[in-house]
Design a protein around this motif. Structure first.
Motif, mmCIF file in Angstrom:
data_model
loop_
_atom_site.group_PDB
_atom_site.id
_atom_site.type_symbol
_atom_site.label_atom_id
_atom_site.label_comp_id
_atom_site.label_asym_id
_atom_site.label_seq_id
_atom_site.Cartn_x
_atom_site.Cartn_y
_atom_site.Cartn_z
ATOM 1 N N UNK A 1 -6.059 -3.784 1.967
ATOM 2 C CA UNK A 1 -7.393 -3.939 2.530
ATOM 3 C C UNK A 1 -8.350 -2.828 2.104
ATOM 4 N N UNK A 2 -7.857 -1.794 1.429
ATOM 5 C CA UNK A 2 -8.721 -0.698 1.005
ATOM 6 C C UNK A 2 -9.677 -1.171 -0.073
ATOM 7 N N UNK A 3 -10.825 -0.507 -0.224
ATOM 8 C CA UNK A 3 -11.763 -0.870 -1.291
ATOM 9 C C UNK A 3 -11.067 -0.891 -2.642
ATOM 10 N N UNK A 4 -11.565 -1.747 -3.522
ATOM 11 C CA UNK A 4 -10.872 -2.033 -4.774
ATOM 12 C C UNK A 4 -10.615 -0.791 -5.611
ATOM 13 N N UNK A 5 -11.579 0.069 -5.731
ATOM 14 C CA UNK A 5 -11.400 1.245 -6.579
ATOM 15 C C UNK A 5 -10.357 2.190 -6.006
ATOM 16 N N UNK A 6 -10.379 2.368 -4.699
ATOM 17 C CA UNK A 6 -9.400 3.235 -4.046
ATOM 18 C C UNK A 6 -8.000 2.672 -4.230
ATOM 19 N N UNK A 7 -7.861 1.349 -4.085
ATOM 20 C CA UNK A 7 -6.547 0.736 -4.225
ATOM 21 C C UNK A 7 -6.038 0.852 -5.654
ATOM 22 N N UNK A 8 -6.914 0.609 -6.613
ATOM 23 C CA UNK A 8 -6.519 0.763 -8.017
ATOM 24 C C UNK A 8 -6.067 2.192 -8.293
ATOM 25 N N UNK A 9 -6.813 3.148 -7.815
ATOM 26 C CA UNK A 9 -6.496 4.557 -8.057
ATOM 27 C C UNK A 9 -5.206 4.965 -7.367
ATOM 28 N N UNK A 10 -4.982 4.422 -6.179
ATOM 29 C CA UNK A 10 -3.749 4.747 -5.463
ATOM 30 C C UNK A 10 -2.530 4.210 -6.206
#
Length: 382
Positions: free
Chosen positions: A207-216
């Motif tokens: 559910x995190x914003x797309x950029x944060x999820x990609x980076x994680x």
């Protein structure tokens, strides 16, 4: 005598500035500093820490740099040394991203990026060949057959469904661990805590914003080195969210190779394409935070991690799959090679790298020069 924070920042910052060539160069520079020159650590402890970092998800050489700084300067040293190691290369990468990803960059800049980008495909394949030789050496019989099967899974999943590469790595690691446990104690099968915890974390973070999820995903769920993140980033940045074109992503990977410091910082260029400078800084912060947390929480147990048979068994499955993912990443990257002269640059770079006549950074620099020359002569740009 233990160093102060100022000395840690100076020494780790120096490595961050001159650490071209990826993890092997970083490990050599850290060993020369901490073991040979300053004698802050003994050789055995350094080797144990290096091996433990290789068993963990995330950028291994970054984790090793943070661990060494923690070892000589405590938690404050870990933060100061880790940031000093990461920030020089990240600053260079973001500056180059601003130059190459701007609207209507100069043709000579586009030419240099197109040349280096084409060469990246050869760099990725060359890295896969080198890692495969090392990983498969010493395996025979059923262990070799399983390793080849895991490698094939990595290739197939990366080409067919890049978003699932992390699942493939975790699955191969879990399968190998289960087989080892079943062989050691028939009828008793245990679930390894590490992959299970990562799988649950992935589900909760959706559910995190797309950029944060990609980076994680880039920073916390990548096994086998920095290049494993390429298919992860390309799927999100190009196919799903359309932050970048194939050509722009290829250029970003080239920037990650040309700048000093960890390859994982390439995610900063993806973040820049998605949301400008703030996006680049956010992406880098999210990608590197797990490394700091891993060292802060578990750094004192690195020696035991190396001797953990379960962790080693898991990596024996995930490792070959990660190498397969590196090979598979070359296929979508080829989508950014659009001109005939780029194909010539790619083939020439492959010959230079596989023949071991040239290192990665000089090869990419020569490819960039070739791109400038083609552009100056009026050649087509992708």
């Amino acid at each position: 005598m233990a160093p102060g924070l100022r000395q840690i920042v100076r020494e780790w910052g120096r490595i961050g500035c001159v650490g071209f060539g990826g993890p092997p160069a970083h490990v050599a520079l850290l060993r020369e500093l901490c073991v040979e020159r300053r004698e802050w650590m003994d050789a055995q402890e350094f080797e144990d820490a290096n091996a433990a970092c290789g068993l963990l998800p995330g950028p291994a050489s970054t984790q090793l740099a943070i661990y060494c700084a923690r070892r000589v300067g405590g938690l404050g040293g870990a933060v100061a040394g880790g940031l000093a190691f990461i920030l020089p290369g990240l600053a260079a990468l973001l500056a180059l991203a601003a130059l190459t990803l701007q609207d209507g960059p100069p043709d000579l800049v586009r030419g240099a990026a197109a040349g280096a980008g084409a060469a990246v495909v050869a760099v990725v394949v060359g890295a896969g060949v080198t890692l495969a030789r090392t990983s498969l050496a010493g395996r025979d019989g059923s262990r070799l057959a399983r390793a080849l099967a895991y490698l094939a899974v990595g290739v197939i999943v990366t080409v067919a469904a890049g978003a699932l590469v992390v699942v493939a790595l975790l699955a191969c690691g879990a399968i190998e661990l289960t087989l080892r446990r079943a062989t050691a104690a028939p009828g008793v099968v245990r679930v390894h805590a590490l992959p299970a915890a990562l799988a649950l974390g992935a589900t909760g973070a959706a559910a995190l914003p797309a950029l944060v999820w990609t980076s994680l995903k880039v920073g916390a769920l990548s096994y086998g080195g920095g290049l494993v993140i390429v298919p992860l980033m390309q799927h999100d940045a190009v196919d799903v969210h359309r932050w970048m074109t194939d050509t722009e992503f290829l250029n970003a990977v080239a920037l990650g190779q040309l700048t000093p410091g960890p390859v994982v910082q390439t995610v900063g260029a993806v973040g820049y394409a998605a949301a400008g400078l703030g996006g680049g800084l956010l992406a880098a912060a999210v990608a590197f935070t797990p490394s700091f947390l891993i060292v802060a929480v578990g750094g004192s147990r690195f020696g035991a991690t190396r001797a953990n048979l379960g962790a080693r068994a898991f990596l024996d499955g995930a490792g070959p799959a990660a190498i397969g993912a590196i090979f598979g990443a070359a296929v979508p990257l080829l989508g950014g090679v659009r001109e005939t002269w780029q194909a010539v640059v790619l083939a020439t770079t492959a010959a230079l790298l596989l023949g071991r006549r040239l290192g990665t950074v000089p090869a990419l620099a020569l490819a960039a020069v070739a791109g400038v020359a083609v552009t100056a002569a009026g050649g087509p740009l992708p």
